[in-house]
Design a protein around this motif. Structure first.
Motif, PDB file in Angstrom:
ATOM      1  N   ALA A  95     -46.318 -45.065  95.973  1.00 40.25           N
ATOM      2  CA  ALA A  95     -45.843 -45.559  94.860  1.00 40.25           C
ATOM      3  C   ALA A  95     -45.103 -44.583  93.977  1.00 40.25           C
ATOM      4  O   ALA A  95     -44.000 -44.681  93.110  1.00 40.25           O
ATOM      5  CB  ALA A  95     -47.102 -46.201  94.221  1.00 40.25           C
ATOM      6  N   SER A  96     -45.943 -43.351  93.907  1.00 37.55           N
ATOM      7  CA  SER A  96     -45.427 -42.274  93.053  1.00 37.55           C
ATOM      8  C   SER A  96     -43.809 -41.653  93.317  1.00 37.55           C
ATOM      9  O   SER A  96     -43.238 -41.403  92.806  1.00 37.55           O
ATOM     10  CB  SER A  96     -46.585 -41.282  92.767  1.00 37.55           C
ATOM     11  OG  SER A  96     -47.711 -41.612  92.168  1.00 37.55           O
ATOM     12  N   ASP A  97     -43.991 -41.738  94.753  1.00 40.48           N
ATOM     13  CA  ASP A  97     -42.599 -41.008  95.470  1.00 40.48           C
ATOM     14  C   ASP A  97     -41.603 -41.972  95.056  1.00 40.48           C
ATOM     15  O   ASP A  97     -40.441 -41.917  94.905  1.00 40.48           O
ATOM     16  CB  ASP A  97     -42.820 -40.791  96.814  1.00 40.48           C
ATOM     17  CG  ASP A  97     -43.592 -39.387  97.016  1.00 40.48           C
ATOM     18  OD1 ASP A  97     -43.548 -38.576  96.247  1.00 40.48           O
ATOM     19  OD2 ASP A  97     -44.464 -39.577  97.857  1.00 40.48           O
ATOM     20  N   ILE A  98     -42.019 -43.459  95.325  1.00 39.29           N
ATOM     21  CA  ILE A  98     -40.779 -44.458  95.047  1.00 39.29           C
ATOM     22  C   ILE A  98     -40.492 -44.412  93.684  1.00 39.29           C
ATOM     23  O   ILE A  98     -39.163 -44.506  93.043  1.00 39.29           O
ATOM     24  CB  ILE A  98     -41.270 -45.850  95.382  1.00 39.29           C
ATOM     25  CG1 ILE A  98     -41.355 -45.800  97.058  1.00 39.29           C
ATOM     26  CG2 ILE A  98     -40.436 -46.781  95.011  1.00 39.29           C
ATOM     27  CD1 ILE A  98     -42.171 -47.177  97.557  1.00 39.29           C
ATOM     28  N   GLY A  99     -41.463 -44.138  92.662  1.00 42.83           N
ATOM     29  CA  GLY A  99     -41.161 -44.233  91.296  1.00 42.83           C
ATOM     30  C   GLY A  99     -40.161 -42.813  90.899  1.00 42.83           C
ATOM     31  O   GLY A  99     -39.446 -42.934  89.990  1.00 42.83           O
ATOM     32  N   LEU A 100     -40.561 -41.765  91.418  1.00 40.92           N
ATOM     33  CA  LEU A 100     -39.700 -40.640  91.373  1.00 40.92           C
ATOM     34  C   LEU A 100     -38.347 -40.895  91.930  1.00 40.92           C
ATOM     35  O   LEU A 100     -37.351 -40.387  91.403  1.00 40.92           O
ATOM     36  CB  LEU A 100     -40.321 -39.362  91.930  1.00 40.92           C
ATOM     37  CG  LEU A 100     -41.443 -38.842  91.215  1.00 40.92           C
ATOM     38  CD1 LEU A 100     -42.372 -37.700  92.179  1.00 40.92           C
ATOM     39  CD2 LEU A 100     -41.023 -38.405  89.930  1.00 40.92           C
ATOM     40  N   LEU A 101     -38.095 -41.573  92.819  1.00 39.60           N
ATOM     41  CA  LEU A 101     -36.833 -41.863  93.513  1.00 39.60           C
ATOM     42  C   LEU A 101     -35.951 -42.784  92.533  1.00 39.60           C
ATOM     43  O   LEU A 101     -34.875 -42.492  92.395  1.00 39.60           O
ATOM     44  CB  LEU A 101     -37.036 -42.646  95.028  1.00 39.60           C
ATOM     45  CG  LEU A 101     -35.813 -43.130  95.497  1.00 39.60           C
ATOM     46  CD1 LEU A 101     -34.982 -41.957  95.823  1.00 39.60           C
ATOM     47  CD2 LEU A 101     -36.195 -43.864  96.756  1.00 39.60           C
TER      48      LEU A 101
END
Length: 178
Positions: A22-28
């Motif tokens: 989820a964090s990586d998708i948010g950063l993306l």
């Protein structure tokens, strides 16, 4: 990512309750949205794309703001927004991309500061987003992810901010000197 790094990331996620995906998708989403918009803003300045004014009008507006010669400063602003935005969009050389974009926002804040929050709020919002990416890094869904050159964290974030401030202040000194 090595097995040791994966295990450390799993322990950190378990300890903090953070869902890495989820964090990586948010950063993306942050990188792609912000980086893409910044690149579009630079393309508007340089090429007149996306209903922009184009290079001549940009250079004239920089002259009017006291950035003389406008040809130098207007072109520099457009290039830094385009290149910094594209690098952020791709998640490539993220600390350098953040420094490029944030240095530009230092000058945008300077140019709009006296006109009140309603005018400088966009540059401030951009600066906050860039600073966030400087410290967090691009996330797993980026061209930096897992590469030997991938850099993120406190030291790299501080370095990016310091480089941006040096470049932004250096540009202001150059503005006043020319």
């Amino acid at each position: 990512m090595t097995t040791i790094e994966k295990a450390a990331a799993a322990r950190e996620s378990a300890a903090t309750g953070v869902n890495a995906t989820a964090s990586d998708i948010g950063l993306l989403a942050l990188r792609a949205g912000f980086g893409g918009l910044l690149a579009v803003h630079g393309a508007q300045k340089l090429f007149g794309w996306f209903n922009g004014y184009g290079l001549t009008a940009t250079q004239e507006s920089f002259e009017a703001m006291g950035y003389n010669p406008g040809a130098l400063f207007g072109t520099l602003a457009g290039l830094t927004e385009l290149v910094g935005g594209l690098l952020l969009l791709l998640g490539l050389a993220t600390p350098l991309a953040a420094a490029i974009a944030l240095g530009t926002m230092v000058n945008a804040l300077h140019a709009t500061w006296g006109d009140g929050l309603a005018v400088y709020e966009l540059a401030l919002l951009f600066a906050i987003a860039i600073t966030t990416l400087a410290f967090t890094g691009p996330g797993r869904y980026s061209l930096d992810a897992g590469r030997p050159w991938q850099r993120q964290g406190l030291v790299w974030g501080l370095g990016a901010v310091a480089l941006a401030l040096a470049a932004g202040v250096g540009t202001l000194i150059l503005k006043w000197a020319l």
